[in-house]
Design an enzyme around this catalytic site. Sequence first.
Site, PDB file in Angstrom:
ATOM      1  N   GLY A 188      96.037  46.774  16.611  1.00 18.29           N
ATOM      2  CA  GLY A 188      96.615  46.088  17.761  1.00 18.29           C
ATOM      3  C   GLY A 188      97.799  45.237  17.373  1.00 18.29           C
ATOM      4  N   ASN A 189      97.880  44.046  17.954  1.00 17.62           N
ATOM      5  CA  ASN A 189      99.045  43.184  17.737  1.00 17.62           C
ATOM      6  C   ASN A 189      98.713  41.974  16.869  1.00 17.62           C
ATOM      7  OD1 ASN A 189      98.329  40.756  19.513  1.00 17.62           O
ATOM      8  ND2 ASN A 189      98.143  42.441  20.988  1.00 17.62           N
ATOM      9  N   VAL A 192      96.488  38.819  18.388  1.00 17.37           N
ATOM     10  CA  VAL A 192      95.031  39.017  18.384  1.00 17.37           C
ATOM     11  C   VAL A 192      94.516  39.097  16.950  1.00 17.37           C
ATOM     12  CG1 VAL A 192      93.168  40.566  19.099  1.00 17.37           C
ATOM     13  CG2 VAL A 192      95.092  40.140  20.632  1.00 17.37           C
ATOM     14  N   GLU A 210      95.609  46.873  11.366  1.00 15.44           N
ATOM     15  CA  GLU A 210      96.664  47.868  11.586  1.00 15.44           C
ATOM     16  C   GLU A 210      97.518  47.366  12.737  1.00 15.44           C
ATOM     17  OE1 GLU A 210      97.332  50.323   9.722  1.00 15.44           O
ATOM     18  OE2 GLU A 210      95.517  50.505   8.514  1.00 15.44           O
ATOM     19  N   CYS A 244     102.971  52.563  17.422  1.00 14.63           N
ATOM     20  CA  CYS A 244     103.189  51.444  16.496  1.00 14.63           C
ATOM     21  C   CYS A 244     104.194  51.781  15.403  1.00 14.63           C
ATOM     22  CB  CYS A 244     101.868  50.999  15.879  1.00 14.63           C
ATOM     23  SG  CYS A 244     101.012  52.293  14.954  1.00 14.63           S
TER      24      CYS A 244
END
Length: 490
Positions: A188-189, A192, A210, A244
């Site tokens: 995710g980002n 978070v 990741e 991504c």
Amino acid sequence: MSREQKAVDRARKAFLTGRSKSLEYRITQLKNLLRFVRERQNEITEGLKKDLGRSEGGTPLYETLGLESEINLAVKYLKEWAAPRPVSKSMMTISDQVYIQPEPLGVVLVIGAWNYPWAVTIGPLIGAIAAGNAAVIKPSEVSSHTSKVMEDFLPLYLDKELYPVVTGGVTETQELLKQRFDHIFYTGNGTVAKIIMEAAAKHLTPTTLELGGKSPCYIDNNCDLAIACRRIAWGKYSNCGQTCIAPDYILCDPSMQDRVIEEIKKNIKDFYTEDPQKCLDYGRIINQRHFKRLMALLEGSTVAVGGENDESECYIGPTVLRDIKPDAKVMQEEIFGPLLPILTVSSADEAIKFINQREKPLALYIFTSDNKLIKRMIAETSSGGVVANDCLMHFSVSSLPFGGVGNSGMGHYHGKYGFDNLSHLRGCLIKQLKMEGVNKMRYPPHTADKLGWARFFILKHVDFGSLGRMVLLALMAVFVAVILQRYFTD
């Protein structure tokens, strides 16, 4: 007790039965997972169509074929990956067993993302199962239809105690993060990711993150521009730019900018027709919140190609932005959408400097026919991965580790790297209660003679075949007997 806590408790109790440690059991579960991917292709495709506007042909290409390959690889090589791994010895350990034994960590939490919800959720799960762990699977609530498919169908194929699926949003994820895990794997980002690391720190739980970042794409003057732009357009606009490792922006010489724009424009038409909004192979932005975020990023930028949008459909057409400055709004965060800014640089030196002044990206793309320049950019920059003369394709290479560095993430997976990442590599030294005379050099009283022989035995590393090792052992036995008689006789 919450639903999330019950799922974690059941998974840990199932793990403690020891059944997931059996290689045969792991292989059975992996084969069941493969059967799920193949038998539920219709449900998977329908969910992705509703979530992301993914076409029927795009589902296997971007999601399930890679999973099938990863599962087949794990099944084929699991016994080899899980076997003891001999290591080099010193003279002190020449007669001992010295090896690394991979062992399961325990209960792993896999938190998936919405952009490629199968690839980035089931991908880590494959490594978790292969390594012998239990795993709690938390699909992204943003891709809600896919999340429902996982919740409904995965338990029909996998051991539902060892591999429970927990759905829900922020509240459910927060509840999961209160539980103790042996590893957390998050895609995710960065925002978070920091919350997850903070929660993991309370239990000293290791994490794999990741993430993403602004992956640069440098186009050198010395390259086939038509092929380069074709591959860049594919890498950027696949999944509507919600990748991504998509090329986030282009760096090129000012003299090339117009040609780059024309070539990318031509490829947009080739891939998605004159009207991408009606093209089945061109997806949609995941939701209106992300649509509005992307439209805000366009402010102050010059649109060279595209720019069409329809909020009611969460549609933004393939877009190229020209003459972008480093302080532009679109350059302040990862784009994660179909907007492609072009920034001009006067040389490779300037491109390298520009890249190094920013956070380390998840991917770096270089287009050039100059192998020396490729090697130089690899040597003088840092990124999660590097691809020369293509985009995205390193994700499909199971023999390469996939992961970030710095702000783009930590840890890696795919193939054996996923197995190792979710295993404890346990160092093992098996000695015998013999040859005690050799150990006198380490026992008090300490003398110069003992130190001299300790230095010889400890610092001398050997790597012989089995026959050479037998000969050396015989010689050592004679040698040690003589030396010990001379120096260590009481």
